[in-house]
Scaffold this active site. Structure first.
Site, PDB file in Angstrom:
ATOM      1  N   TYR A 175       0.828  -1.210   0.000  1.00 30.38           N
ATOM      2  CA  TYR A 175       0.000   0.000   0.000  1.00 30.38           C
ATOM      3  C   TYR A 175       0.857   1.253   0.000  1.00 30.38           C
ATOM      4  O   TYR A 175       1.972   1.240   0.519  1.00 30.38           O
ATOM      5  CB  TYR A 175      -0.914   0.008   1.223  1.00 30.38           C
ATOM      6  CG  TYR A 175      -2.020  -1.004   1.231  1.00 30.38           C
ATOM      7  CD1 TYR A 175      -2.338  -1.739   0.105  1.00 30.38           C
ATOM      8  CD2 TYR A 175      -2.757  -1.233   2.391  1.00 30.38           C
ATOM      9  CE1 TYR A 175      -3.354  -2.684   0.134  1.00 30.38           C
ATOM     10  CE2 TYR A 175      -3.783  -2.166   2.432  1.00 30.38           C
ATOM     11  CZ  TYR A 175      -4.075  -2.894   1.307  1.00 30.38           C
ATOM     12  OH  TYR A 175      -5.094  -3.825   1.342  1.00 30.38           O
ATOM     13  N   SER A 193     -13.381  -4.435   0.463  1.00 33.49           N
ATOM     14  CA  SER A 193     -14.131  -3.745  -0.592  1.00 33.49           C
ATOM     15  C   SER A 193     -15.638  -3.976  -0.468  1.00 33.49           C
ATOM     16  O   SER A 193     -16.302  -4.341  -1.443  1.00 33.49           O
ATOM     17  CB  SER A 193     -13.654  -4.187  -1.984  1.00 33.49           C
ATOM     18  OG  SER A 193     -13.990  -3.219  -2.958  1.00 33.49           O
ATOM     19  N   LEU A 229     -17.810  -1.892  -0.489  1.00 32.03           N
ATOM     20  CA  LEU A 229     -18.480  -0.951  -1.389  1.00 32.03           C
ATOM     21  C   LEU A 229     -18.055  -1.161  -2.839  1.00 32.03           C
ATOM     22  O   LEU A 229     -18.280  -0.299  -3.687  1.00 32.03           O
ATOM     23  CB  LEU A 229     -18.196   0.493  -0.962  1.00 32.03           C
ATOM     24  CG  LEU A 229     -18.738   0.904   0.410  1.00 32.03           C
ATOM     25  CD1 LEU A 229     -18.422   2.373   0.685  1.00 32.03           C
ATOM     26  CD2 LEU A 229     -20.229   0.643   0.503  1.00 32.03           C
ATOM     27  N   GLY A 277     -15.891   1.427  -4.131  1.00 34.30           N
ATOM     28  CA  GLY A 277     -16.586   2.707  -4.055  1.00 34.30           C
ATOM     29  C   GLY A 277     -17.831   2.769  -4.913  1.00 34.30           C
ATOM     30  O   GLY A 277     -18.633   3.713  -4.801  1.00 34.30           O
ATOM     31  N   LEU A 308     -20.607   1.140  -4.812  1.00 36.32           N
ATOM     32  CA  LEU A 308     -21.882   1.037  -4.105  1.00 36.32           C
ATOM     33  C   LEU A 308     -22.246   2.300  -3.329  1.00 36.32           C
ATOM     34  O   LEU A 308     -23.294   2.344  -2.679  1.00 36.32           O
ATOM     35  CB  LEU A 308     -21.880  -0.184  -3.190  1.00 36.32           C
ATOM     36  CG  LEU A 308     -22.088  -1.506  -3.940  1.00 36.32           C
ATOM     37  CD1 LEU A 308     -21.641  -2.704  -3.121  1.00 36.32           C
ATOM     38  CD2 LEU A 308     -23.548  -1.660  -4.343  1.00 36.32           C
ATOM     39  N   LYS A 325     -21.392   6.872  -6.584  1.00 32.59           N
ATOM     40  CA  LYS A 325     -20.697   8.036  -7.148  1.00 32.59           C
ATOM     41  C   LYS A 325     -20.150   7.807  -8.549  1.00 32.59           C
ATOM     42  O   LYS A 325     -19.782   8.772  -9.225  1.00 32.59           O
ATOM     43  CB  LYS A 325     -19.579   8.481  -6.217  1.00 32.59           C
ATOM     44  CG  LYS A 325     -18.437   7.484  -6.040  1.00 32.59           C
ATOM     45  CD  LYS A 325     -17.433   8.024  -5.028  1.00 32.59           C
ATOM     46  CE  LYS A 325     -16.321   7.023  -4.752  1.00 32.59           C
ATOM     47  NZ  LYS A 325     -15.385   7.533  -3.722  1.00 32.59           N
TER      48      LYS A 325
END
Length: 350
Positions: A53, A238, A240, A243, A245, A248
């Protein structure tokens, strides 16, 4: 905040795990500090990171997220024992980490030491294999025949697993890590490690984290049932769907500063017409329930039998607060039923 046992370990972890993969790229050191402090104030004690990361990973940036956490630990030494810190060793394929080589016993020992240095701590509570040496059915490779199982050399894979477990034992015996776990692995992977642990009196894997959400729930029921009965913590990452869900990215939208405006290692494989159609239905359900679409997705994940702790992430404190608040919600039977109907309409949208 509610807590669950981390598999067969003696560690209690919050039902919400704070993900960190944006720290060092989309988030600064100050923002990372704010997120950690806010999460702790809400009762979260579980933080997940990895040597590769921030994401998207790069040769220039890898390790920076651990460094951000290490800087926080260095200035909050009295709080180190208040957090359950998880990190991961990268699997093969990244040329700037071990020249893209496999996870070996030697690599485990060197990577643990490197992570400890970056994290500025004496121990890691949960050390995970980020993905296995063999190709696994993750990151959109889950359709029949996307990968080949019959050509895998099982004896070779098992031998590599044994070497990894032996190295993990050395790290545990040295007090450098407390427990070990998996990520992006399969039911066979879990059970092979368990058999080797039992046969050779080696540490047991206590957890697995895989992608799991309203758009991607292939681990239900078989892998999760296996986790429950083998006392393996199931940690969805994850929740979402990158992202999506939150809604956006609907209709091709790419908000400024969002993750999808940055080049992705595996591409935008979740961005399909079917995904958009499913999310629009979930938006309607969330609006009817008086919550956000993201909160609906997160609480649904938390409700799944067998889930131990859900890994969330955010680039702002407002997003983080919204996400954490989702876990205090109670979904009505009508909302749960409506979600189930959409799941049946779009069982595998990407």
């Amino acid at each position: 905040m509610k807590f669950s046992k981390l598999g067969s370990s003696n560690i209690d972890v919050s039902r919400v795990c704070l993900g960190s993969m944006t720290w060092g790229l989309q988030n600064s050191q100050q923002e990372a500090n704010q997120q950690i402090d806010f999460a702790l104030s809400k009762g979260i004690n579980f933080i997940d990171t990895a040597e590769l990361y921030p994401v998207p990973p790069s040769g220039e940036k890898h390790g920076d997220t651990e460094r951000h956490i290490g800087n926080w630990i260095n200035t909050n030494k009295q709080k180190r024992n208040d957090i359950v810190l998880a990190s991961k060793i990268a699997g093969p394929g990244l040329p700037y980490i071990r020249d893209g080589g496999k996870i070996t016993g030697e690599a485990v020992i060197k990577s643990v030491d490197a992570s400890l240095k970056r994290l500025q701590t004496d121990y890691i509570d949960l050390y995970q294999l980020h993905w296995p040496n063999r190709t696994s059915p993750h990151f959109s490779r889950h359709s029949p025949n996307d990968i080949n199982f019959t050509n895998v050399d099982r004896k070779q894979e098992s031998a590599e697993m044994l070497e990894i477990l032996q190295a993990l034992k050395l790290c545990i015996d040295a007090g450098k890590i407390r427990h070990c776990g998996l990520s992006d692995d399969t039911t066979w992977g879990i059970n092979e490690y368990l058999k080797l642990s039992d046969k050779h009196s080696l540490p047991k894997m206590v957890s697995i984290q895989n992608e799991f959400n309203l758009l991607h729930n292939k681990d239900w029921p078989y892998l999760i049932e296996n986790c429950v009965h083998e006392d393996i913590a199931f940690l969805p990452w994850s929740p979402l769907a990158g992202g999506m869900l939150s809604g956006k990215y609907l209709n091709g939208a790419r908000p400024e500063g969002s993750r999808w405006t940055i080049s992705q290692r595996n591409g935008l494989f979740r961005a399909t017409e079917q995904s958009d159609l499913a999310i629009k239905e979930y938006e309607k359900i969330a609006k009817q329930a008086g919550i956000t679409t993201a909160q609906l997705a997160l609480k649904w994940c938390d409700n799944v039998d067998g889930v131990t702790s859900t890994i969330i992430g955010a680039t702002s404190l407002a997003q983080l607060e919204e996400n954490i608040n989702a876990f205090d919600l109670v979904l009505s039977p009508e909302t749960i039923d409506a979600v189930s109907k959409v799941l049946k309409l779009y069982p595998a949208p990407f």
